[in-house]
Write a protein that holds these residues in place. Structure first.
Motif, PDB file in Angstrom:
ATOM      1  N   ARG A  23       0.846  -1.191   0.000  1.00 28.49           N
ATOM      2  CA  ARG A  23       0.000   0.000   0.000  1.00 28.49           C
ATOM      3  C   ARG A  23       0.878   1.236   0.000  1.00 28.49           C
ATOM      4  NH1 ARG A  23      -2.963   2.125   5.061  1.00 28.49           N
ATOM      5  NH2 ARG A  23      -1.311   0.924   6.006  1.00 28.49           N
ATOM      6  N   VAL A  24       0.486   2.198  -0.821  1.00 26.89           N
ATOM      7  CA  VAL A  24       1.195   3.486  -0.837  1.00 26.89           C
ATOM      8  C   VAL A  24       0.436   4.430   0.089  1.00 26.89           C
ATOM      9  CG1 VAL A  24       1.913   5.434  -2.261  1.00 26.89           C
ATOM     10  CG2 VAL A  24       2.017   3.108  -3.182  1.00 26.89           C
ATOM     11  N   ASP A  25       1.123   4.914   1.113  1.00 23.88           N
ATOM     12  CA  ASP A  25       0.502   5.816   2.075  1.00 23.88           C
ATOM     13  C   ASP A  25       1.478   6.943   2.399  1.00 23.88           C
ATOM     14  OD1 ASP A  25       2.389   4.615   3.728  1.00 23.88           O
ATOM     15  OD2 ASP A  25       0.920   3.477   4.886  1.00 23.88           O
ATOM     16  N   ASP A  26       1.095   7.804   3.317  1.00 23.42           N
ATOM     17  CA  ASP A  26       1.942   8.943   3.678  1.00 23.42           C
ATOM     18  C   ASP A  26       3.287   8.501   4.247  1.00 23.42           C
ATOM     19  OD1 ASP A  26       0.092  10.773   2.780  1.00 23.42           O
ATOM     20  OD2 ASP A  26      -0.797  11.111   4.763  1.00 23.42           O
ATOM     21  N   GLY A  27       3.315   7.395   4.982  1.00 21.69           N
ATOM     22  CA  GLY A  27       4.567   6.888   5.540  1.00 21.69           C
ATOM     23  C   GLY A  27       5.538   6.474   4.443  1.00 21.69           C
ATOM     24  N   LEU A  28       5.029   5.827   3.395  1.00 22.80           N
ATOM     25  CA  LEU A  28       5.879   5.425   2.279  1.00 22.80           C
ATOM     26  C   LEU A  28       6.372   6.649   1.508  1.00 22.80           C
ATOM     27  CD1 LEU A  28       6.929   2.821   0.850  1.00 22.80           C
ATOM     28  CD2 LEU A  28       5.096   3.214  -0.795  1.00 22.80           C
ATOM     29  N   LYS A  30       6.867   9.630   2.750  1.00 22.82           N
ATOM     30  CA  LYS A  30       7.890  10.271   3.579  1.00 22.82           C
ATOM     31  C   LYS A  30       9.207   9.502   3.494  1.00 22.82           C
ATOM     32  CE  LYS A  30       9.099  11.882   8.216  1.00 22.82           C
ATOM     33  NZ  LYS A  30      10.469  11.891   7.806  1.00 22.82           N
ATOM     34  N   LEU A  31       9.134   8.179   3.524  1.00 23.10           N
ATOM     35  CA  LEU A  31      10.345   7.374   3.397  1.00 23.10           C
ATOM     36  C   LEU A  31      11.026   7.667   2.061  1.00 23.10           C
ATOM     37  CD1 LEU A  31      12.335   5.190   4.270  1.00 23.10           C
ATOM     38  CD2 LEU A  31      10.725   3.486   3.355  1.00 23.10           C
ATOM     39  N   ALA A  32      10.257   7.733   0.970  1.00 19.98           N
ATOM     40  CA  ALA A  32      10.837   8.026  -0.346  1.00 19.98           C
ATOM     41  C   ALA A  32      11.503   9.404  -0.340  1.00 19.98           C
ATOM     42  CB  ALA A  32       9.766   7.942  -1.426  1.00 19.98           C
ATOM     43  N   ASP A  33      10.857  10.397   0.253  1.00 21.14           N
ATOM     44  CA  ASP A  33      11.453  11.744   0.344  1.00 21.14           C
ATOM     45  C   ASP A  33      12.751  11.717   1.155  1.00 21.14           C
ATOM     46  OD1 ASP A  33       9.440  12.923  -1.176  1.00 21.14           O
ATOM     47  OD2 ASP A  33       8.314  13.623   0.589  1.00 21.14           O
ATOM     48  N   ASP A  34      12.736  11.000   2.284  1.00 16.90           N
ATOM     49  CA  ASP A  34      13.932  10.887   3.122  1.00 16.90           C
ATOM     50  C   ASP A  34      15.051  10.159   2.372  1.00 16.90           C
ATOM     51  OD1 ASP A  34      12.576  12.180   5.144  1.00 16.90           O
ATOM     52  OD2 ASP A  34      12.212  10.371   6.327  1.00 16.90           O
ATOM     53  N   MET A  35      14.681   9.150   1.603  1.00 17.78           N
ATOM     54  CA  MET A  35      15.682   8.413   0.828  1.00 17.78           C
ATOM     55  C   MET A  35      16.289   9.293  -0.254  1.00 17.78           C
ATOM     56  SD  MET A  35      13.899   4.649   0.542  1.00 17.78           S
ATOM     57  CE  MET A  35      15.005   4.103  -0.757  1.00 17.78           C
ATOM     58  N   LEU A  36      15.483  10.133  -0.900  1.00 15.17           N
ATOM     59  CA  LEU A  36      16.019  11.056  -1.905  1.00 15.17           C
ATOM     60  C   LEU A  36      16.998  12.030  -1.264  1.00 15.17           C
ATOM     61  CD1 LEU A  36      12.837  11.726  -4.053  1.00 15.17           C
ATOM     62  CD2 LEU A  36      14.999  10.766  -4.889  1.00 15.17           C
ATOM     63  N   GLU A  37      16.637  12.589  -0.128  1.00  9.43           N
ATOM     64  CA  GLU A  37      17.537  13.510   0.569  1.00  9.43           C
ATOM     65  C   GLU A  37      18.846  12.801   0.938  1.00  9.43           C
ATOM     66  OE1 GLU A  37      17.821  16.240   4.602  1.00  9.43           O
ATOM     67  OE2 GLU A  37      15.859  15.547   3.938  1.00  9.43           O
ATOM     68  N   THR A  38      18.739  11.579   1.427  1.00  9.99           N
ATOM     69  CA  THR A  38      19.916  10.788   1.796  1.00  9.99           C
ATOM     70  C   THR A  38      20.782  10.512   0.576  1.00  9.99           C
ATOM     71  OG1 THR A  38      18.660   9.763   3.599  1.00  9.99           O
ATOM     72  CG2 THR A  38      20.657   8.614   2.858  1.00  9.99           C
ATOM     73  N   MET A  39      20.148  10.131  -0.541  1.00  8.98           N
ATOM     74  CA  MET A  39      20.878   9.819  -1.768  1.00  8.98           C
ATOM     75  C   MET A  39      21.643  11.034  -2.279  1.00  8.98           C
ATOM     76  SD  MET A  39      19.309   8.800  -5.475  1.00  8.98           S
ATOM     77  CE  MET A  39      18.702  10.478  -5.687  1.00  8.98           C
ATOM     78  N   TYR A  40      20.988  12.197  -2.312  1.00  7.34           N
ATOM     79  CA  TYR A  40      21.651  13.409  -2.793  1.00  7.34           C
ATOM     80  C   TYR A  40      22.816  13.807  -1.870  1.00  7.34           C
ATOM     81  CZ  TYR A  40      17.810  14.128  -6.090  1.00  7.34           C
ATOM     82  OH  TYR A  40      16.889  13.997  -7.113  1.00  7.34           O
ATOM     83  N   ALA A  41      22.666  13.593  -0.571  1.00  6.88           N
ATOM     84  CA  ALA A  41      23.710  13.965   0.380  1.00  6.88           C
ATOM     85  C   ALA A  41      24.902  13.017   0.319  1.00  6.88           C
ATOM     86  CB  ALA A  41      23.138  13.996   1.797  1.00  6.88           C
ATOM     87  N   ALA A  42      24.692  11.800  -0.157  1.00  6.46           N
ATOM     88  CA  ALA A  42      25.738  10.764  -0.096  1.00  6.46           C
ATOM     89  C   ALA A  42      27.014  11.093  -0.864  1.00  6.46           C
ATOM     90  CB  ALA A  42      25.169   9.414  -0.522  1.00  6.46           C
TER      91      ALA A  42
END
Length: 78
Positions: A23-28, A30-42
């Protein structure tokens, strides 16, 4: 958004099989947004959820060259 710690080998979690996203929900989202931020910072061009400790089938990526405006992709159950 928040930067997440990235797991590296030999962390045993990286060898486990991830489960499908049901299921795609707000938690997923948010996780995708956090992962994008993490990926760009890496910095990097892609990141799988298992690399941030989540055993789900989710990948984020952005292949735009530095200085270009790209469109990041979020792949669910790739």
């Amino acid at each position: 958004m928040a930067k997440l710690p990235i797991l590296t080998l030999p962390d045993p979690l990286l060898r486990k099989v991830s489960r499908p996203v049901e299921r795609v929900d707000d938690g997923l989202r948010k996780l995708a947004d956090d992962m994008l931020e993490t990926m760009y910072a890496a910095p990097g061009v892609g990141l799988a959820a298992v690399q941030v400790g989540r055993l789900i089938r989710l990948i984020v990526l952005d292949t735009a060259k530095e200085g270009e405006t790209g469109q990041p992709l979020v792949l669910i159950n790739p």
